[in-house]
Design a protein around this motif. Structure first.
Motif, PDB file in Angstrom:
ATOM      1  N   ILE A 188      71.148   1.749  25.358  1.00 18.53           N
ATOM      2  CA  ILE A 188      70.832   3.174  25.488  1.00 18.53           C
ATOM      3  C   ILE A 188      72.136   3.960  25.403  1.00 18.53           C
ATOM      4  CG2 ILE A 188      68.691   2.847  26.788  1.00 18.53           C
ATOM      5  CD1 ILE A 188      70.263   3.241  29.362  1.00 18.53           C
ATOM      6  N   PRO A 189      72.076   5.280  25.171  1.00 20.18           N
ATOM      7  CA  PRO A 189      73.313   6.054  24.954  1.00 20.18           C
ATOM      8  C   PRO A 189      74.312   5.970  26.093  1.00 20.18           C
ATOM      9  CG  PRO A 189      71.378   7.367  24.401  1.00 20.18           C
ATOM     10  CD  PRO A 189      70.874   6.106  25.022  1.00 20.18           C
ATOM     11  N   GLU A 190      73.815   5.767  27.306  1.00 18.28           N
ATOM     12  CA  GLU A 190      74.704   5.758  28.476  1.00 18.28           C
ATOM     13  C   GLU A 190      75.833   4.745  28.349  1.00 18.28           C
ATOM     14  OE1 GLU A 190      71.067   7.842  29.931  1.00 18.28           O
ATOM     15  OE2 GLU A 190      71.510   6.242  28.511  1.00 18.28           O
ATOM     16  N   PHE A 191      75.652   3.698  27.542  1.00 17.71           N
ATOM     17  CA  PHE A 191      76.706   2.686  27.376  1.00 17.71           C
ATOM     18  C   PHE A 191      77.904   3.216  26.589  1.00 17.71           C
ATOM     19  CE2 PHE A 191      73.345  -0.053  28.744  1.00 17.71           C
ATOM     20  CZ  PHE A 191      73.969  -1.141  29.332  1.00 17.71           C
ATOM     21  N   TYR A 192      77.752   4.375  25.978  1.00 20.16           N
ATOM     22  CA  TYR A 192      78.837   4.930  25.160  1.00 20.16           C
ATOM     23  C   TYR A 192      79.208   6.343  25.614  1.00 20.16           C
ATOM     24  CZ  TYR A 192      77.342   0.944  22.450  1.00 20.16           C
ATOM     25  OH  TYR A 192      77.002  -0.335  22.072  1.00 20.16           O
TER      26      TYR A 192
ATOM     27  N   CYS B  72      65.147  12.010  25.969  1.00 21.25           N
ATOM     28  CA  CYS B  72      65.391  11.521  27.332  1.00 21.25           C
ATOM     29  C   CYS B  72      64.213  11.823  28.250  1.00 21.25           C
ATOM     30  CB  CYS B  72      66.656  12.166  27.892  1.00 21.25           C
ATOM     31  SG  CYS B  72      68.157  11.606  27.095  1.00 21.25           S
ATOM     32  N   ASN B  73      63.336  12.723  27.831  1.00 21.52           N
ATOM     33  CA  ASN B  73      62.179  13.058  28.659  1.00 21.52           C
ATOM     34  C   ASN B  73      60.981  12.146  28.404  1.00 21.52           C
ATOM     35  OD1 ASN B  73      62.984  15.391  30.247  1.00 21.52           O
ATOM     36  ND2 ASN B  73      63.254  16.417  28.289  1.00 21.52           N
ATOM     37  N   ASP B  74      61.101  11.262  27.440  1.00 18.33           N
ATOM     38  CA  ASP B  74      59.990  10.375  27.088  1.00 18.33           C
ATOM     39  C   ASP B  74      60.518   8.943  27.065  1.00 18.33           C
ATOM     40  OD1 ASP B  74      57.858   9.001  26.063  1.00 18.33           O
ATOM     41  OD2 ASP B  74      57.555  10.323  24.330  1.00 18.33           O
ATOM     42  N   LEU B  75      60.247   8.197  28.132  1.00 14.18           N
ATOM     43  CA  LEU B  75      60.829   6.852  28.243  1.00 14.18           C
ATOM     44  C   LEU B  75      60.264   5.880  27.221  1.00 14.18           C
ATOM     45  CD1 LEU B  75      61.216   6.283  32.095  1.00 14.18           C
ATOM     46  CD2 LEU B  75      62.810   7.266  30.456  1.00 14.18           C
ATOM     47  N   SER B  76      59.094   6.182  26.653  1.00 13.01           N
ATOM     48  CA  SER B  76      58.566   5.304  25.609  1.00 13.01           C
ATOM     49  C   SER B  76      59.241   5.595  24.267  1.00 13.01           C
ATOM     50  CB  SER B  76      57.047   5.453  25.480  1.00 13.01           C
ATOM     51  OG  SER B  76      56.712   6.749  25.029  1.00 13.01           O
ATOM     52  N   GLN B  77      59.993   6.706  24.209  1.00  9.50           N
ATOM     53  CA  GLN B  77      60.751   7.061  23.000  1.00  9.50           C
ATOM     54  C   GLN B  77      62.165   7.485  23.397  1.00  9.50           C
ATOM     55  OE1 GLN B  77      58.278   8.835  19.599  1.00  9.50           O
ATOM     56  NE2 GLN B  77      57.493   9.903  21.374  1.00  9.50           N
ATOM     57  N   TYR B  78      62.779   6.725  24.266  1.00 11.73           N
ATOM     58  CA  TYR B  78      64.129   7.049  24.740  1.00 11.73           C
ATOM     59  C   TYR B  78      65.126   6.764  23.615  1.00 11.73           C
ATOM     60  CZ  TYR B  78      67.590   7.654  28.494  1.00 11.73           C
ATOM     61  OH  TYR B  78      68.599   8.123  29.319  1.00 11.73           O
TER      62      TYR B  78
END
Length: 902
Positions: free
Chosen positions: A427-431, A308-314
């Motif tokens: 992204i994980p937030e959808f679950y 979560c700290n790296d938006l290019s590798q979220y």
């Protein structure tokens, strides 16, 4: 109000000074705005104390002059009362968060002068000198040259400072390591000093922001991961929780040696507190239903460098639902779901055909998709309503066009299916449980769409009943549904597995730009700093493919049926007409077996008898449990009466050791295998040898019997399948043998086992090769590719559900193999070799080389109980159907009877 997100990408915040911003100097309406002046590597930022005033950001590249005028200059805008002043003349300035409202930056173009008066006038010279250095860097033509000069300034500052030991929590702490590093947060990093003691991990930012010291107690650390950051193996992420998505700190080091040393120090400290999990160990937990689909995907993302700290590798999660128009979401219909066996770009055949045509015509290096399924832009597309400042940081102070915003689930899904360049996953937030990212609770002005409609909350599908919480709840239910559980391994193959690269990726239409893959470019080999910066910028914007975790097909999940466990008893019942009472008895048996394994650590020694002259190699028990047959290296087969506690028979077939034994159905015949290459049949009723099968050219190591077939393993490098008609059905009382199949191996076969349905046989050799054979048609046995464990194998057993194999060998390791794919999915190391075992898929009862019985939590990878047993190695083990009675045979020539005592 200030945050690092006000900086540009790859910009550093160096220092701050309390100061006044003098407005309209020399005029009647002159005023001083109190605040702090922040010196950054590419800009000067003034943050007023009053929230109503805007933050002022002056890019250094847009500066015309930066100076502290001398007092004797005629045009000096400062007087002696206002010493410590800095004049910054620029042709562009940004005003941010005016009235403390998050909104696109306001740009003021044209020549303007800004006067700042430092509280501490003595620092004026140093500040101006620093600004001049940074200004020269920003004026360099090439980005690589700029980056190199700023890095030199940063490293010089870090070299002049060190960690403040007064920040230790205790004066008794012992320092183990100190080095330079950067704390990584989304889009920005913060340089400083890392310090590790015997109790804590510390990070002290160079600029004291957001607090003087970040401290993590080592005792609280639960997980640590080495990370790839900016394509380089320089990152380390530390978690103090088992399952949380976000970490407690993410550090980026300036060389991999510092990173690895810190990892070693923390890992050494916590190795006694936690078990390090591999992708395979999580896979086993997932397959057996111990963790959910969501948890498994979260763990895989973590292991694949997603953070979560790296938006290019979220972390990347799949689109699951394909129906965004129905009023009711029907999770029993396959058409409700997206095809998980294909990447997003391959879901629409017409679009895929166009992409493949372009791919065929493209010169090397070829790629099918011009954008990725996960990138910083896509992550913030979904999260703009809760993370607007990240979007403004990424897009130079602007929001995206209103029509390109995340406006509707249905529209977004349609665009992912039809759009020429849109292949994004979720992204994980959808679950998860927090629906705030779907609601514009901050009342952001995100613009108006072409039809004049203002961008507000995300439009939900009809089946969500207008409730974001209901939408997330149903999305979670879909992710954990039976359909997804049956097909999720297909998506894992694409994103984390064997279809990620190479010819399998081409066949699966899953090829992205080469730069997105780990190892796609070696930054160390690029000498030109400008080329290196350009590549890093491209990667940051484009996104990165996860680290490949699996190179062979991922096993399916085990979907529980009406009965989770299969035993020979329950099979016999279900294959015959059953009454309600019998069905209840079966359920009761299942419950008793589960209860027994849950309490297997309560196994107590009941009786023990020394009945052989050498090590005991095999144990077989009659159905009623009254008679126990054992074989030994002393060449004898012995019959022990459990009831009278006496040795009743002792038979010697030759002067060679016997290796195993079994009792045929009906309890009339015992079969023993021998090192003299023969298999002996002994009639219990007549008390004599009944027949000899001279079946091999070397010692027979193990035998199995199922449904009239005998399976024999030998050191002559074969496993043979025999059809056997028992002597009782023939007039001459002799057995009749017909060789159905000969399964060839390269070296001696030491052990074999059959699955519960008698369709699959597994063989293990002295060199550690495990081969799985389809023996459905005995005359045409097919083998799957062998798995090479490279150690002498003692024992090999299928789990009761036939999905997994467990092996134990000379290397002191238990290894779990997925039968379907042949994948090694878990490995647990013991202190010594385990010679024999029984298991139920989750728990192992093993006999050790030293004579102890050990109870293992396989998923936790640890011993939960040690039970004192034999004086030498435990060589053989028998367990009854109810799993509450055990007999072991050892090198100490004894048999021991064990019972569960609840």
């Amino acid at each position: 109000r200030f945050s690092l997100l006000l900086l540009n990408l790859e910009e550093y915040y160096f220092e701050q000074h309390t100061a006044n911003h003098i407005v309209n100097k020399g005029c009647r309406d002159e005023r001083k705005i109190r605040g702090s002046l922040k010196i950054c590597s590419k800009s000067v930022i003034f943050e007023p104390d009053e929230n109503i005033q805007p933050i002022i950001k002056i890019p250094l590249r847009d500066c015309i002059s930066i100076k502290a005028p001398e007092d004797n200059e005629a045009n000096n805008p400062f007087t002696r009362e206002t010493s410590g002043g800095i004049s910054v003349v620029c042709n562009q300035v940004f005003l941010i968060k005016e009235r403390n409202i998050i909104a696109p930056y306001k740009t003021i173009r044209g020549r303007t002068e800004h006067l700042f008066q430092l509280d501490v006038a003595g620092k004026l010279g140093d500040v101006v000198q620093t600004l001049h250095q940074l200004y020269r860097a920003s004026c360099l033509d090439k980005m690589g040259d700029q980056a190199a000069m700023i890095t030199a300034i940063l490293q010089s500052r870090l070299a002049r400072t060190s960690f403040d030991k007064n920040r230790f929590q205790s004066i008794s702490e012992t320092l183990h390591m100190e080095c330079k590093a950067e704390m990584v947060t989304p889009l920005v990093t913060n340089p400083g000093h890392v310090c590790v003691t015997d109790a804590n991990l510390y990070f002290q930012p160079l600029n004291g922001y957001p607090k003087p010291v970040v401290q993590i107690t080592l005792q609280n650390v639960r997980r640590i991961y080495k990370r790839r950051h900016g394509l380089m193996p320089l990152g380390l992420e530390v978690f103090c929780t088992e399952n949380d998505l976000c970490s407690d700190i993410y550090l980026k080091f300036y060389n991999y040696q510092d990173r690895d040393e810190l990892y070693f120090l923390i890992a050494t400290y916590i190795e006694n507190h936690i078990t390090e999990h591999t992708a395979e160990s999580y896979m086993l937990q997932w397959q057996r239903g111990h963790i959910s689909n969501y948890q498994y995907l979260l763990h895989l993302n973590n292991l694949a460098d997603r953070s979560c700290n790296d938006l290019s590798q979220y972390p990347v999660f799949p689109w699951i639902i394909a129906d965004y128009s129905s009023s009711v979401l029907d999770l029993t219909k396959p058409e409700t779901f997206r095809d998980l066996s294909k990447p997003i770009g391959a879901l629409n055949k017409e679009r895929l055909d166009r992409l493949l045509t372009r791919y065929q015509e493209m010169p090397e290096p070829k790629f099918m998709y011009g954008s990725h399924y996960s990138s910083p832009g896509y992550v913030l597309f979904y999260l703009v309503r809760v993370a607007p400042e990240y979007m403004l940081c990424l897009q130079n102070g602007k929001f995206d066009h209103a029509d390109r915003m995340f406006n509707s689930l249905a529209e977004t899904w349609k665009n992912c299916l039809d759009g020429a360049t849109d292949f994004k996953e979720l992204i994980p937030e959808f679950y998860e449980n927090d629906s705030s990212f779907l609601v514009n609770s901050l009342k952001l002005d995100l613009g108006k769409r072409q039809g004049g409609k203002t961008v507000e909350d995300v439009e939900l599908p009809p089946w969500a009943s207008g409730s974001p919480d209901d939408f997330l709840q149903k999305s979670r239910e879909a992710l954990e549904s039976e359909y997804v559980s049956e097909h999720l391994h297909e998506w894992i193959d694409i994103v984390f597995g064997y279809k990620q690269k190479g010819s399998e990726a081409v066949a699966a239409h899953n090829v992205f730009h080469p730069l997105t893959y780990e190892g796609g470019v070696d930054l160390n080999s690029i000498m030109d700093p400008n080329e290196k910066v350009a590549l890093l910028t491209q990667i940051l914007e484009f996104g990165q493919t996860p680290k490949q975790l699996f190179t062979i097909p991922h096993p399916r999940r085990i979907i529980p049926k009406s009965c989770s466990r299969t035993s020979s008893h329950s099979v016999s019942i279900t294959e015959s007409p059953v009454s309600p009472n019998e069905e209840s008895f079966e359920d009761l048996t299942e419950e008793s077996i589960t209860l027994a394994w849950n309490n297997i650590a309560k196994l107590k020694l009941d009786e023990q008898y020394k009945i052989h002259k050498e090590a005991i190699t095999g144990i077989a028990v009659t159905c009623n449990g009254s008679s126990v047959f054992t074989t030994s290296q002393d060449s004898t087969l012995k019959m022990f009466s459990k009831e009278s506690k006496t040795l009743q028979r002792s038979v010697s077939f030759s002067n060679m050791a016997l290796s195993s034994c079994l009792i045929l159905p009906g309890d009339a015949t015992v079969i023993s295998s021998s090192w003299d290459n023969h298999i002996y049949f002994y009639s219990i009723a007549f008390g004599r040898r009944q027949d000899i099968l001279m079946g091999h050219d070397d010692a027979v190591s193990k035998i199995c019997w199922r449904d009239g077939r005998l399976y024999s393993a030998s050191w002559d490098s074969t496993v043979k399948v025999w059809h056997c008609v028992p002597g009782e059905t023939l007039n001459n009382k002799k057995h009749h043998f017909e060789l159905l199949a000969e399964l060839e191996h390269d070296v001696s076969v030491n052990t074999i086992d059959l699955n519960a349905t008698n369709t699959v046989l597994a063989s293990g050799t002295k060199e550690g090769t495990i081969t799985v054979w389809d023996v459905t048609t005995a005359t045409d046995c097919m083998s799957k590719p062998a798995l090479f464990l490279l150690c002498f194998l003692f024992c090999l057993l299928f789990c009761t559900d036939s999905r997994h194999l467990l092996s134990a060998g000379e290397d002191c390791c238990f290894k779990v193999i997925d039968v379907q794919t042949g994948m090694l999915i878990s490995s647990v190391t013991a202190d010594e070799p385990q010679r024999c075992f029984k298991w139920d898929g989750n728990t192992i009862l093993s006999g050790s080389q030293s004579g102890e019985l050990l109870v293992w939590d396989l998923l936790g990878g640890k011993v939960t109980e040690r039970i004192k047993g034999h004086a030498g190695g435990v060589m053989s083990m028998w367990m009854n159907e109810q799993c509450n009675s055990v007999i072991t045979g050892g090198e100490d020539k004894q048999i021991m009877f064990w019972k569960l005592q609840y």
